[in-house]
Design a protein around this motif. Sequence first.
Motif: not given
Length: 284
Positions: A48-59
């Motif tokens: 899946v492509e998810s900006k939210v997942l990327a944000q979780i990783t970043k946080e």
Amino acid sequence: MDITPRGVVCSLSVKQWAPNKLDKAATTEVEHDKSVNAGRVKVHKRLVESKVLAQITKEAAAYRADLNFRTRPWFDDGQRVLPTTGIMAAQDKWHEFRDTFQALTRTFLDSYPSAVRSANYELGSLFNQEDYPEVSVVGSKFAADFRIMPIPTGGDFRANLSDLEVERIRAKIDADVAAVFRASQVDIWRRLWTVVKPIPQRLRDYDGGKEGAFRDTLITNVRDLLAVLSDLNIEGDPDLENVAKLLAAATSVDPKTLRENEIARNQVADDAEAILSRISAFMA
């Protein structure tokens, strides 16, 4: 000096679902079509492509970096030594991160069914419904935990052994703890070296133009470290305190002033160079 009352051991664990999958059938197809020897290529799908997942990783990365900045190393298992003076702030930051992590996780899980439907189109013939776990299973892959424990001492050891063996083990525990603290003290000196080392050269290279320009962080990175240094100095090392005072004085000049005043630049560069010589003596 008994340093155990001045620090605690803390550990951070953050886990999240990784939306990656090895496609064995596609791998075999590529090997056949491209005449590639088996095992030399692998086809991985991003489910899946998810900006939210990327944000979780970043946080999570930002939170861990901040925690590491405010703590010292403890053995080699990812645990850290947190000064007792920083426990309340650490708890506040943990609660803030935990709330953010949980909110982002809920947002991702709510969007997961829609992301799977989109993947059906985006992956084309590589899409396989069996690659996608149920929402509840994906949700179980997310977890964050922050723990605080006392620093162990030989006096904590209890076992049904002879008095001699117990005493040997206690002495070994105390020696190991002391060795770790010595190593983590060197880590502080290395952190100081890292932020101070660029200063002399960068200031001397600056000529007032864009060439050789330096960012404010050249100075503010030192100030940020000095802001937590007294807490990190659990042993109350006077050498560390003295270097901190010298650095505070050397970096008290505003970056804007350093850009405009060559005399000030040269003075700070000279001061930083002298301080680096002091720091190097404690990094062995």
